[in-house]
Write a protein that holds these residues in place. Structure first.
Motif, PDB file in Angstrom:
ATOM      1  N   VAL A 139       0.768  -1.108  -0.146  1.00 49.91           N
ATOM      2  CA  VAL A 139       0.179   0.016  -0.021  1.00 49.91           C
ATOM      3  C   VAL A 139       0.864   1.322   0.091  1.00 49.91           C
ATOM      4  O   VAL A 139       2.175   1.302   0.581  1.00 49.91           O
ATOM      5  N   THR A 140       0.286   2.408  -0.414  1.00 55.73           N
ATOM      6  CA  THR A 140       1.007   3.743  -0.333  1.00 55.73           C
ATOM      7  C   THR A 140       0.266   4.493   0.790  1.00 55.73           C
ATOM      8  O   THR A 140      -0.995   4.704   0.550  1.00 55.73           O
ATOM      9  N   THR A 141       1.146   4.930   1.564  1.00 56.26           N
ATOM     10  CA  THR A 141       0.463   5.818   2.763  1.00 56.26           C
ATOM     11  C   THR A 141       1.078   6.998   2.651  1.00 56.26           C
ATOM     12  O   THR A 141       2.416   7.409   2.582  1.00 56.26           O
ATOM     13  N   THR A 142       0.395   8.151   2.413  1.00 58.15           N
ATOM     14  CA  THR A 142       0.728   9.594   2.382  1.00 58.15           C
ATOM     15  C   THR A 142       0.261  10.438   3.509  1.00 58.15           C
ATOM     16  O   THR A 142      -0.528  10.339   4.317  1.00 58.15           O
ATOM     17  N   TYR A 143       1.545  11.096   3.996  1.00 60.04           N
ATOM     18  CA  TYR A 143       1.624  12.083   5.186  1.00 60.04           C
ATOM     19  C   TYR A 143       1.774  13.531   4.550  1.00 60.04           C
ATOM     20  O   TYR A 143       2.541  13.449   3.932  1.00 60.04           O
ATOM     21  N   HIS A 175       8.012  26.369  -1.992  1.00 59.04           N
ATOM     22  CA  HIS A 175       7.650  25.214  -2.970  1.00 59.04           C
ATOM     23  C   HIS A 175       7.467  23.946  -2.246  1.00 59.04           C
ATOM     24  O   HIS A 175       8.120  23.603  -1.266  1.00 59.04           O
ATOM     25  N   PRO A 176       6.320  23.366  -2.291  1.00 55.48           N
ATOM     26  CA  PRO A 176       6.092  21.856  -1.806  1.00 55.48           C
ATOM     27  C   PRO A 176       7.316  20.983  -2.189  1.00 55.48           C
ATOM     28  O   PRO A 176       7.834  20.979  -3.292  1.00 55.48           O
ATOM     29  N   LEU A 177       7.649  20.369  -1.235  1.00 49.50           N
ATOM     30  CA  LEU A 177       8.345  19.016  -1.668  1.00 49.50           C
ATOM     31  C   LEU A 177       7.924  17.782  -1.136  1.00 49.50           C
ATOM     32  O   LEU A 177       7.019  17.494  -0.546  1.00 49.50           O
ATOM     33  N   LYS A 178       8.495  16.694  -2.011  1.00 47.82           N
ATOM     34  CA  LYS A 178       7.892  15.368  -1.960  1.00 47.82           C
ATOM     35  C   LYS A 178       8.795  14.400  -1.688  1.00 47.82           C
ATOM     36  O   LYS A 178       9.998  14.225  -2.346  1.00 47.82           O
ATOM     37  N   PHE A 179       8.727  13.409  -0.810  1.00 44.80           N
ATOM     38  CA  PHE A 179       9.823  12.366  -0.515  1.00 44.80           C
ATOM     39  C   PHE A 179       8.907  11.207  -0.589  1.00 44.80           C
ATOM     40  O   PHE A 179       7.771  11.082  -0.113  1.00 44.80           O
ATOM     41  N   VAL A 180       9.827   9.952  -0.999  1.00 46.21           N
ATOM     42  CA  VAL A 180       9.203   8.651  -0.844  1.00 46.21           C
ATOM     43  C   VAL A 180      10.320   8.103   0.283  1.00 46.21           C
ATOM     44  O   VAL A 180      11.512   8.211   0.230  1.00 46.21           O
ATOM     45  N   MET A 181       9.664   7.339   1.377  1.00 48.14           N
ATOM     46  CA  MET A 181      10.311   6.627   2.264  1.00 48.14           C
ATOM     47  C   MET A 181      10.292   5.301   2.059  1.00 48.14           C
ATOM     48  O   MET A 181       9.303   4.558   2.148  1.00 48.14           O
ATOM     49  N   LYS A 237       7.696   6.298  -9.736  1.00 46.37           N
ATOM     50  CA  LYS A 237       7.737   7.233 -10.950  1.00 46.37           C
ATOM     51  C   LYS A 237       6.589   8.175 -11.018  1.00 46.37           C
ATOM     52  O   LYS A 237       6.623   9.018 -11.427  1.00 46.37           O
ATOM     53  N   SER A 238       5.512   7.562 -10.841  1.00 47.43           N
ATOM     54  CA  SER A 238       4.184   8.255 -11.029  1.00 47.43           C
ATOM     55  C   SER A 238       4.098   9.334  -9.857  1.00 47.43           C
ATOM     56  O   SER A 238       3.444  10.143  -9.920  1.00 47.43           O
ATOM     57  N   LEU A 239       4.869   9.362  -8.607  1.00 50.78           N
ATOM     58  CA  LEU A 239       4.791  10.351  -7.791  1.00 50.78           C
ATOM     59  C   LEU A 239       5.803  11.335  -8.014  1.00 50.78           C
ATOM     60  O   LEU A 239       5.664  12.324  -7.513  1.00 50.78           O
ATOM     61  N   ALA A 240       6.750  11.075  -8.634  1.00 56.36           N
ATOM     62  CA  ALA A 240       7.707  12.207  -9.137  1.00 56.36           C
ATOM     63  C   ALA A 240       8.550  12.529  -7.734  1.00 56.36           C
ATOM     64  O   ALA A 240       8.330  14.011  -7.575  1.00 56.36           O
ATOM     65  N   LEU A 261       4.782   1.576   1.273  1.00 53.16           N
ATOM     66  CA  LEU A 261       5.264   2.629   0.574  1.00 53.16           C
ATOM     67  C   LEU A 261       4.997   4.016   1.115  1.00 53.16           C
ATOM     68  O   LEU A 261       3.808   4.275   1.067  1.00 53.16           O
ATOM     69  N   ILE A 262       5.833   4.923   1.801  1.00 49.79           N
ATOM     70  CA  ILE A 262       5.525   6.044   2.321  1.00 49.79           C
ATOM     71  C   ILE A 262       5.880   7.142   1.673  1.00 49.79           C
ATOM     72  O   ILE A 262       6.988   7.550   1.003  1.00 49.79           O
ATOM     73  N   VAL A 263       4.811   8.014   1.457  1.00 45.59           N
ATOM     74  CA  VAL A 263       4.935   9.267   1.005  1.00 45.59           C
ATOM     75  C   VAL A 263       4.979  10.597   1.619  1.00 45.59           C
ATOM     76  O   VAL A 263       3.722  10.757   2.381  1.00 45.59           O
ATOM     77  N   LEU A 264       5.683  11.583   1.765  1.00 44.57           N
ATOM     78  CA  LEU A 264       5.801  12.556   2.459  1.00 44.57           C
ATOM     79  C   LEU A 264       5.689  13.796   1.716  1.00 44.57           C
ATOM     80  O   LEU A 264       6.650  14.481   0.828  1.00 44.57           O
TER      81      LEU A 264
END
Length: 283
Positions: free
Chosen positions: A5-9, A19-25, A46-49, A273-276
């Motif tokens: 699963v993908t969990t987004t915080y 500027h918003p920033l995005k990280f994958v953990m 890749k889709s999250l960039a 998979l974690i998205v920040l």
């Protein structure tokens, strides 16, 4: 195929200005391969960039008969998608420390992944400049005895400062601290965002009870899974994922990991998979 699963915080902070920033953990892959050559994971990333991929330890499997090729193959694809910053876990540390059992395999692996472009942070700090924003990422490598089972007195703030120095209050500080066991010390150190794994989500999670057992056989481990917040002098508290995190709080997130080993068991505890998403205060 092993699924995840993908969990987004979403984290709102006054240290990110415009500027918003995005990280994958990612944590605790342990040589597990999801789908064909981890393609579902890479397709999702890749889709999250993301602006960077942050690894909170245990990408490898620290067993004498285990290969380092799966981790190297994973990293060789990951660096094509975003900068990769990799903090060690106890499996990386074990392989590097105990050369009698593992030889020089991990040192060769470390050299190889650095040549790929991976930033391996072993009690080191990296400053990222992204779209005019400044973020510091530190990879914590605790003394190995802190991973022992049973009662172990954790490190204090002074010891952490001896290992990694102090935080810079002017920039957004991310700490890759593999074991969440010493969350209180990480908060005291002063990280804005702490990213941990190690507990594999508590292996079994139950409604109202949360994480049941850690891989080191600790029942109901504190900081076992999910999001924890600390405001000013208050004690850290478990928080719900759906609430936006404000810039006046320190945050700790413990991921469930993408793999497992030895006890290949997950109950109500999917691979993760974690998205920040780090957002300016006005967004």
């Amino acid at each position: 195929m092993k699924r995840f699963v993908t969990t987004t915080y979403k984290i709102t902070t006054d240290k990110i200005k415009r500027h918003p920033l995005k990280f994958v953990m990612i944590s605790d892959l342990h040589n597990v391969v999801l789908g064909k050559k981890n393609e579902p994971v890479f397709d999702r990333i890749k889709s999250l960039a993301p602006d960077a991929i942050l690894i909170a330890g245990d990408l490898v499997l620290g067993k004498t008969d285990a290969s380092l090729k799966p981790a190297a193959a994973f990293l060789s694809e990951a660096v094509k998608l975003a900068p990769v910053l990799y903090g060690p876990g106890n499996h990386e540390q074990r392989m590097k420390l105990f050369t009698k059992d593992y030889g020089g395999r991990f040192s060769a692996f470390e050299k190889k992944i650095k040549q790929m472009g991976v930033t391996y942070l072993e009690n080191e700090r990296m400053i990222l400049k992204i779209n005019g924003e400044t973020v510091a990422v530190t990879g914590l490598d605790l003394p190995y005895e802190y991973y022992e089972r049973g009662p172990v007195k954790g490190p204090g703030r002074t010891e952490l400062e001896g290992l990694i120095g102090g935080p810079d209050k002017q920039v957004y500080e991310i700490l890759l601290a593999h074991t969440p066991r010493y969350g209180d010390a990480y908060f005291a150190w002063g990280a804005d965002l702490i990213l941990s794994g190690h507990y594999h989500g508590g292996i079994v999670r139950l409604p109202f009870l949360g994480s049941i057992i850690s891989p080191d056989l600790r029942l109901f481990p504190r900081y076992g899974y999910g999001e924890y917040r600390k405001r000013d002098g208050a004690s850290p508290k478990k928080a719900g994922r759906r609430q936006r995190i404000t810039g006046s709080e320190q945050i700790m997130i413990t991921g469930a990991g993408l793999g497992e080993h030895t006890l290949p068991l997950r109950i109500n505890n999917p691979r993760e998979l974690i998205v920040l998403e780090c957002l300016p205060k006005e967004v």
